[in-house]
Design a protein around this motif. Structure first.
Motif, PDB file in Angstrom:
ATOM      1  N   HIS A   1     -15.360 -18.483  37.851  1.00  0.00           N
ATOM      2  CA  HIS A   1     -14.487 -19.275  37.328  1.00  0.00           C
ATOM      3  C   HIS A   1     -13.078 -18.795  37.017  1.00  0.00           C
ATOM      4  CE1 HIS A   1     -11.878 -21.367  34.495  1.00  0.00           C
ATOM      5  NE2 HIS A   1     -12.382 -22.471  35.166  1.00  0.00           N
ATOM      6  N   ASP A   2     -13.192 -17.391  36.928  1.00  0.00           N
ATOM      7  CA  ASP A   2     -12.026 -16.605  36.470  1.00  0.00           C
ATOM      8  C   ASP A   2     -10.730 -16.826  37.598  1.00  0.00           C
ATOM      9  OD1 ASP A   2     -10.993 -14.615  34.338  1.00  0.00           O
ATOM     10  OD2 ASP A   2     -10.583 -13.353  36.376  1.00  0.00           O
ATOM     11  N   ILE A   3     -11.052 -16.939  38.721  1.00  0.00           N
ATOM     12  CA  ILE A   3      -9.853 -17.117  39.928  1.00  0.00           C
ATOM     13  C   ILE A   3      -9.252 -18.323  39.430  1.00  0.00           C
ATOM     14  CG2 ILE A   3     -11.331 -17.653  41.664  1.00  0.00           C
ATOM     15  CD1 ILE A   3      -8.375 -15.183  41.583  1.00  0.00           C
ATOM     16  N   PHE A   4      -9.971 -19.138  38.950  1.00  0.00           N
ATOM     17  CA  PHE A   4      -9.519 -20.534  38.814  1.00  0.00           C
ATOM     18  C   PHE A   4      -7.998 -20.645  38.157  1.00  0.00           C
ATOM     19  CE2 PHE A   4     -12.938 -24.004  39.308  1.00  0.00           C
ATOM     20  CZ  PHE A   4     -13.486 -23.212  40.304  1.00  0.00           C
ATOM     21  N   GLN A   5      -7.637 -19.591  37.163  1.00  0.00           N
ATOM     22  CA  GLN A   5      -6.745 -19.398  36.605  1.00  0.00           C
ATOM     23  C   GLN A   5      -5.474 -18.934  37.441  1.00  0.00           C
ATOM     24  OE1 GLN A   5      -7.270 -17.610  32.370  1.00  0.00           O
ATOM     25  NE2 GLN A   5      -8.755 -16.733  33.822  1.00  0.00           N
ATOM     26  N   THR A   6      -5.653 -18.349  38.678  1.00  0.00           N
ATOM     27  CA  THR A   6      -4.661 -17.766  39.678  1.00  0.00           C
ATOM     28  C   THR A   6      -4.431 -18.687  40.803  1.00  0.00           C
ATOM     29  OG1 THR A   6      -5.163 -15.606  38.893  1.00  0.00           O
ATOM     30  CG2 THR A   6      -4.185 -15.701  41.182  1.00  0.00           C
TER      31      THR A   6
ATOM     32  N   LEU B   1       1.706 -33.477  36.413  1.00  0.00           N
ATOM     33  CA  LEU B   1       0.236 -33.566  35.637  1.00  0.00           C
ATOM     34  C   LEU B   1      -0.509 -32.551  35.983  1.00  0.00           C
ATOM     35  CD1 LEU B   1      -0.932 -34.478  32.864  1.00  0.00           C
ATOM     36  CD2 LEU B   1      -1.780 -36.805  34.320  1.00  0.00           C
ATOM     37  N   SER B   2      -0.552 -32.813  37.312  1.00  0.00           N
ATOM     38  CA  SER B   2      -1.747 -31.744  37.886  1.00  0.00           C
ATOM     39  C   SER B   2      -1.503 -30.192  37.616  1.00  0.00           C
ATOM     40  CB  SER B   2      -1.946 -31.944  39.454  1.00  0.00           C
ATOM     41  OG  SER B   2      -0.740 -31.482  39.957  1.00  0.00           O
ATOM     42  N   ALA B   3      -0.130 -29.667  37.500  1.00  0.00           N
ATOM     43  CA  ALA B   3       0.067 -28.541  37.385  1.00  0.00           C
ATOM     44  C   ALA B   3      -0.235 -27.873  35.946  1.00  0.00           C
ATOM     45  CB  ALA B   3       1.692 -28.222  37.636  1.00  0.00           C
ATOM     46  N   GLY B   4       0.155 -29.037  35.175  1.00  0.00           N
ATOM     47  CA  GLY B   4       0.017 -28.777  33.681  1.00  0.00           C
ATOM     48  C   GLY B   4      -1.607 -28.487  33.257  1.00  0.00           C
ATOM     49  N   LEU B   5      -2.274 -29.711  33.905  1.00  0.00           N
ATOM     50  CA  LEU B   5      -3.823 -29.886  33.447  1.00  0.00           C
ATOM     51  C   LEU B   5      -4.473 -28.618  34.061  1.00  0.00           C
ATOM     52  CD1 LEU B   5      -4.545 -33.425  33.347  1.00  0.00           C
ATOM     53  CD2 LEU B   5      -4.787 -31.970  31.462  1.00  0.00           C
ATOM     54  N   LYS B   6      -4.084 -28.364  35.339  1.00  0.00           N
ATOM     55  CA  LYS B   6      -4.812 -27.128  35.985  1.00  0.00           C
ATOM     56  C   LYS B   6      -4.589 -26.054  35.049  1.00  0.00           C
ATOM     57  CE  LYS B   6      -4.884 -23.506  38.946  1.00  0.00           C
ATOM     58  NZ  LYS B   6      -4.325 -22.103  38.675  1.00  0.00           N
TER      59      LYS B   6
ATOM     60  N   LEU C   1      -9.163 -28.418  41.221  1.00  0.00           N
ATOM     61  CA  LEU C   1      -9.479 -27.261  40.277  1.00  0.00           C
ATOM     62  C   LEU C   1      -9.620 -27.760  39.076  1.00  0.00           C
ATOM     63  CD1 LEU C   1      -7.470 -24.408  41.760  1.00  0.00           C
ATOM     64  CD2 LEU C   1      -9.794 -24.644  41.733  1.00  0.00           C
ATOM     65  N   SER C   2      -8.716 -28.686  38.464  1.00  0.00           N
ATOM     66  CA  SER C   2      -8.869 -29.171  37.147  1.00  0.00           C
ATOM     67  C   SER C   2     -10.026 -29.947  36.441  1.00  0.00           C
ATOM     68  CB  SER C   2      -7.591 -29.977  36.719  1.00  0.00           C
ATOM     69  OG  SER C   2      -6.194 -29.520  37.302  1.00  0.00           O
ATOM     70  N   TYR C   3     -10.457 -30.737  37.737  1.00  0.00           N
ATOM     71  CA  TYR C   3     -11.830 -31.583  37.689  1.00  0.00           C
ATOM     72  C   TYR C   3     -12.858 -30.579  37.706  1.00  0.00           C
ATOM     73  CZ  TYR C   3     -14.322 -35.756  38.452  1.00  0.00           C
ATOM     74  OH  TYR C   3     -15.334 -37.042  38.257  1.00  0.00           O
ATOM     75  N   SER C   4     -12.858 -29.637  38.445  1.00  0.00           N
ATOM     76  CA  SER C   4     -13.885 -28.701  38.570  1.00  0.00           C
ATOM     77  C   SER C   4     -14.056 -27.723  37.661  1.00  0.00           C
ATOM     78  CB  SER C   4     -14.015 -27.935  39.923  1.00  0.00           C
ATOM     79  OG  SER C   4     -14.063 -28.935  40.952  1.00  0.00           O
ATOM     80  N   SER C   5     -12.995 -27.240  36.777  1.00  0.00           N
ATOM     81  CA  SER C   5     -13.026 -26.390  35.667  1.00  0.00           C
ATOM     82  C   SER C   5     -13.845 -27.167  34.591  1.00  0.00           C
ATOM     83  CB  SER C   5     -11.681 -26.125  35.354  1.00  0.00           C
ATOM     84  OG  SER C   5     -11.885 -25.358  34.463  1.00  0.00           O
ATOM     85  N   VAL C   6     -13.503 -28.447  34.657  1.00  0.00           N
ATOM     86  CA  VAL C   6     -14.355 -29.299  33.534  1.00  0.00           C
ATOM     87  C   VAL C   6     -15.584 -29.039  33.535  1.00  0.00           C
ATOM     88  CG1 VAL C   6     -14.374 -31.388  32.154  1.00  0.00           C
ATOM     89  CG2 VAL C   6     -12.351 -30.721  33.160  1.00  0.00           C
ATOM     90  N   SER C   7     -16.161 -29.227  34.817  1.00  0.00           N
ATOM     91  CA  SER C   7     -17.413 -29.127  35.338  1.00  0.00           C
ATOM     92  C   SER C   7     -18.195 -27.970  34.612  1.00  0.00           C
ATOM     93  CB  SER C   7     -17.831 -29.348  36.732  1.00  0.00           C
ATOM     94  OG  SER C   7     -19.017 -29.310  37.026  1.00  0.00           O
ATOM     95  N   VAL C   8     -17.469 -26.719  34.917  1.00  0.00           N
ATOM     96  CA  VAL C   8     -18.161 -25.546  34.484  1.00  0.00           C
ATOM     97  C   VAL C   8     -18.021 -25.666  32.999  1.00  0.00           C
ATOM     98  CG1 VAL C   8     -17.367 -22.918  34.586  1.00  0.00           C
ATOM     99  CG2 VAL C   8     -16.954 -24.251  36.576  1.00  0.00           C
ATOM    100  N   LEU C   9     -17.308 -26.155  32.468  1.00  0.00           N
ATOM    101  CA  LEU C   9     -17.229 -26.207  30.726  1.00  0.00           C
ATOM    102  C   LEU C   9     -18.386 -26.980  30.533  1.00  0.00           C
ATOM    103  CD1 LEU C   9     -15.693 -25.105  28.207  1.00  0.00           C
ATOM    104  CD2 LEU C   9     -14.180 -27.149  28.561  1.00  0.00           C
ATOM    105  N   LYS C  10     -18.735 -28.314  31.064  1.00  0.00           N
ATOM    106  CA  LYS C  10     -19.745 -28.802  30.694  1.00  0.00           C
ATOM    107  C   LYS C  10     -21.018 -28.063  30.960  1.00  0.00           C
ATOM    108  CE  LYS C  10     -17.930 -33.367  32.269  1.00  0.00           C
ATOM    109  NZ  LYS C  10     -17.817 -34.316  33.306  1.00  0.00           N
TER     110      LYS C  10
END
Length: 690
Positions: A465-470, A424-429, A340-349
C-alpha cells in the motif's frame, strides 16, 4: 432541552463546577432554538445510553456493501475455489508476476468477469471488482487497474470511435495487455514537463517517437517489464512548420505505441525495455522502463479526442489552448485516483479487521487473582484502534459517494460535476492513503510480535500500500491542488460566482463561520450538545473557513515581496492543513448523511455512535486551533476529551460486530490471528505443530 445534571460524568466536584452548573441552568431556561429536540436528536440521545448497543451485523453489512456485493462475492468465491491462484506468503518476484497474470486471466477467462465492459457501462461495479481483487492480492488489484483503468481507460477516454472499435475487445479479454507510459525518470507529477517527443512526418504519414535524453526514459511503467504488448505513450506533439522555427510544440498528447510483437512477444525495433527490478511492495506488478529510438507509428495511433493532425500536417482541436487540452486530457484520467481512494479504504478494512479480532482474542494481565483481560479492554488499545475503526467507516461512505459521483460524471459530462470530482478525488486520495499508511503501522504494533509474522499480512499490506501515497499524484501535490481550488472558490464567493457542489458550505455559511464564536455555546459541554451533528459539522467547517481566510490574507501579503511562487512556498504548510481540514469536513458531512439514510434502526444507532467518535476525535486532535480562537472554552475541551474516551469504550463494545459488517471471509483476510474461530490452532499449524 434537557441539560446534564450535577451528576454528569463530565463534571469535576469542585466549587467552580457549581458555578458552571448554575450557568447551564440559566441556559436551560433560555434554550438555543437549533437544539430543540426532534426525531434526529432523539436518536442521538438514545445512542448515549450506557448499555451496549445491539447491532445486527448482517443488516449493517447489507447497508455497507450495497448492490454490488454479488460481484465481489463472485471474485472471492473464485479464488477460494482455486487455491493454486492464492498468493503464498513467500514467493519470488518472477513467480509473483506470473501468478498475478494468471490470477487476472482466471478472473477474465474462467470466472467470466469483463472489467472493461463495466469501466464503460457501470463504473461503480468496476471499482467493486477492483476492490475485491485487491483484497485477494494488492498486486492483482493494481495490475487490473493498469490494464483497464489506465491502458484501457486512456484508449476509451482519450481516443475516438476508431480506437474503441479496434482495441476494445482485445483489451477486455487480455489479448492486448498494455501499459500507461506517462511517468518519466525526471518528471512524475509535472506532466506538462514531460520530454518524450512525437514528431509528425508528413512524408510517411507517421509519428516518430523519441526519447531525447535519459531523463525522458519512461519509468515505473506497470505491465512493461514482462507482459505488455502496447503502451499509451504521453509525449510532446511536434509538427513541422516549414519556416525558421522548424517545428511547433502542441503540448502533451497520448499515442498508442506497440512495444512487443503480437505473436513472438519480442521487443519491437527501436524500443528498449528494462526491468525496474525488485520493489518494496507490489512485486506481482512488472514495472519497466522504456526508451524509444525513432519508433514510427501510424497517424491513426494518436488518441485524438481533444486534438487531431490531418494528412497534410494541420492541427485541429475543439479546445482553444494547450492548457485547456492538457486539462481535458488529465480530467479524463481521474478514475485512477477514484480507484486508489476506494481501494485504500479496503486495505484499511482488512488491517483493522485483523488487528481488532486479534485484540479481542489476545488476553494479557488483569486484576489480581482474576482471569486475564483482552488487550482491547485497555484504554490505551482502544485509543489506538477505535478512532481508526471509526475513520474506516467514515472513509467508506466518503469514497463510496466519490465513486457514485464519478459514475454520474461519466454519464452526464456536466462541467460542474467534472470539476467537483477532480478536486474531491485529489483530496480523498491524498488524505485516505496517508491515513491508511500510518494506520497499518499502528495495527502491526497493536498485534505485538505476532503482527510481525509475515503470515499475518501487516508487512505485505504495508509494503504494497505504501506506494498509494505516490502514484496517481504525489499526496503533497494533490493537497496543493485542493488548496488552490479552495482559494478559487473563496475568490468566486466574493465575486458572486457559482461554487462547485462540494464547497456549498462556503457559499451558504461563510459569513457565519467567519464571525466571532458565541461565548455561550463555546462553554456548552453537555453530551447531547457535543453529539449533535450540527455542532460537529459547524466545528469542522469553522476551522476550514478560518484557515482559508487566514491563508488568503497571508498569500496576499507575501506575494508583494516574494512573488506568487515564493508566497505559495512560504505558506505551504498552512495550505496543506487547509486542504486536509476541508477533506475532513466533506468526509464528516457524507458520514452524517449515511447515518441519517440508514433504514435499519440498530445499524443506524451503531453508525451514529461511530460517527460521533470520528467527529469528536478529530476535534480533540486539533483542539489547540479551537482554543486559540475561543471556539471551545477550557471546560468544553475537557468534556470533549472525556467523551471521546468514553465513545471509544462504547465502540469497543460493538467492535466485533463492526468489523464483521465488513463481511471479509477468512480466506480473504487470510491472517491466522484474525480467524473467527480456531485462530491459535491455525497459527500453530502454520509453523508446523500438529
Amino acid at each position: 432541552m434537557q441539560i446534564p445534571t450535577s451528576k454528569s460524568k463530565f463534571n469535576d466536584k469542585s466549587e467552580t463546577e457549581a458555578e458552571r452548573r448554575i450557568e447551564r441552568l440559566i441556559l436551560h431556561l433560555n434554550p438555543n432554538p437549533h437544539l430543540v429536540r426532534n426525531t434526529w436528536n432523539q436518536l442521538e440521545m438514545e445512542t448515549c445510553s450506557r448499555g451496549k448497543l445491539i447491532v445486527d451485523a448482517i443488516s449493517l453489512s447489507g447497508y455497507m456493501r450495497g448492490k454490488h456485493r454479488d460481484i465481489q462475492d463472485k471474485v472471492f468465491e473464485y479464488f477460494n475455489a482455486n487455491p493454486h491462484l492464492q498468493t503464498p506468503v513467500e514467493i519470488s518476484k518472477d513467480n509473483h508476476r506470473q501468478l498475478c497474470m494468471n490470477q487476472l486471466l482466471g478472473l477474465v477467462k474462467e470466472a467470466g468477469i469483463k472489467p472493461l465492459h463495466y469501466v464503460v457501462h457501470d463504473p461503480v461495479k468496476y471499482f467493486a471488482i477492483v476492490e475485491a481483487a485487491g483484497s485477494v492480492d494488492m498486486s492483482l488489484g493494481i495490475k487490473m487497474g493498469v490494464q483497464y483503468s489506465l491502458w484501457g481507460g486512456s484508449v476509451l477516454n482519450l481516443g475516438t470511435q476508431k480506437h474503441k472499435d479496434k482495441y476494445f475487445d482485445g483489451i477486455d479479454n487480455l489479448e492486448y495487455p498494455g501499459c500507461f507510459a506517462m511517468t518519466e525518470l525526471h518528471h512524475g507529477s509535472n506532466v506538462q514537463g514531460l520530454q518524450t517527443v512525437a514528431t509528425f512526418d508528413p512524408i510517411t504519414d507517421e509519428f516518430v517517437i523519441d526519447t531525447p535524453n535519459d531523463g525522458a526514459i519512461k519509468w515505473w511503467i506497470g505491465n512493461a517489464a514482462v507482459h505488455g504488448k502496447f503502451a499509451t505513450v504521453f509525449a510532446r506533439l511536434k509538427l513541422p512548420t516549414y519556416d525558421t522555427k522548424g517545428v511547433s510544440d502542441m503540448g502533451v498528447h497520448a499515442f498508442i505505441v506497440p512495444i512487443r510483437d503480437m505473436k513472438t512477444h519480442q521487443t519491437l525495433p527501436g524500443i528498449e525495455i528494462h526491468d525496474c527490478g525488485h520493489k518494496v511492495g507490489l512485486n506481482g506488478v512488472d514495472n519497466g522502463a522504456l526508451r524509444f529510438r525513432s519508433v514510427r507509428i501510424p497517424r491513426d495511433n494518436l488518441l485524438n479526442r481533444f486534438g487531431d493532425v490531418s494528412r497534410d500536417g494541420k492541427y485541429t482541436s475543439s479546445l482553444p489552448s494547450v492548457n485547456k487540452r492538457f486539462g481535458a486530457t488529465l480530467g479524463e484520467l481521474v478514475g485512477g485516483r477514484v480507484g486508489l481512494s476506494y481501494s485504500s479504504v479496503s486495505v484499511l478494512k482488512i488491517s483493522a479487521t485483523i488487528a481488532i479480532r486479534y485484540s479481542l482474542l489476545r488476553q494479557q494481565f488483569g486484576p489480581p487473582n482474576q482471569p486475564e483481560v483482552t488487550i482491547l479492554d485497555y484504554q490505551s488499545h482502544q485509543h489506538k484502534l477505535m478512532p481508526m475503526l471509526a475513520s474506516t467507516y467514515a472513509f467508506h461512505f466518503a469514497t463510496t459517494n466519490l465513486v457514485e459521483k464519478y459514475a454520474q460524471m461519466k454519464k452526464s459530462h456536466d462541467e460542474e460535476l467534472v470539476a467537483d470530482v477532480h478536486a474531491l478525488s485529489a483530496g480523498l486520495k491524498a488524505y485516505v492513503t496517508s491515513y491508511t499508511a500510518k494506520s497499518l503501522s499502528i495495527c502491526r504494533e497493536g498485534c505485538g510480535g505476532h503482527g510481525y509474522a509475515a503470515v499475518n499480512r501487516f508487512g505485505s499490506l504495508r509494503n504494497d500500500h505504501d506506494i498509494f501515497q505516490t502514484f496517481e499524484g504525489d499526496n503533497t501535490v494533490l493537497l496543493q491542488q485542493v488548496a488552490a481550488d479552495l482559494l478559487k472558490q473563496y475568490q468566486r464567493k466574493f465575486k458572486g460566482g457559482t461554487l462547485a457542489v462540494t464547497w456549498n458550505y462556503l457559499r451558504d455559511s461563510m459569513n457565519t463561520y467567519l464571525s466571532q464564536p458565541n461565548p455561550v455555546t463555546a462553554r456548552w459541554e453537555g453530551e447531547d450538545h457535543l453529539r449533535d451533528s450540527k455542532f460537529q459539522l459547524d466545528a469542522f467547517r469553522y476551522r476550514t473557513s478560518r484557515l482559508l481566510q487566514s491563508v488568503a490574507v497571508r498569500l496576499r501579503k507575501h506575494s508583494k515581496s516574494l512573488g506568487d511562487f515564493g508566497a505559495w512556498n512560504r505558506c505551504l504548510n498552512h495550505l496543506l492543513t487547509l486542504a486536509e481540514s476541508h477533506i475532513e469536513s466533506v468526509v464528516l458531512a457524507k458520514f452524517i448523511e449515511a447515518v441519517q439514510s440508514c433504514p435499519d434502526p440498530s445499524s443506524q444507532a451503531a453508525l451514529k455512535l461511530v460517527c460521533d467518535l470520528y467527529a469528536l476525535d478529530r476535534i480533540w486532535n486539533d483542539i489547540g486551533t479551537y482554543r486559540n480562537v475561543d471556539y471551545v472554552a477550557p471546560n468544553k475541551a475537557k468534556a470533549i476529551h472525556k467523551l471521546t474516551e468514553y465513545l471509544s469504550f462504547q465502540v469497543r463494545n460493538i467492535a466485533k460486530e463492526l468489523v464483521d459488517a465488513f463481511d471479509l471471509p477468512d480466506h480473504v483476510t487470510r491472517a491466522p490471528i484474525a480467524k473467527q474461530s480456531g485462530a491459535y490452532s491455525q497459527y500453530t499449524q502454520y509453523v508446523g505443530f500438529e
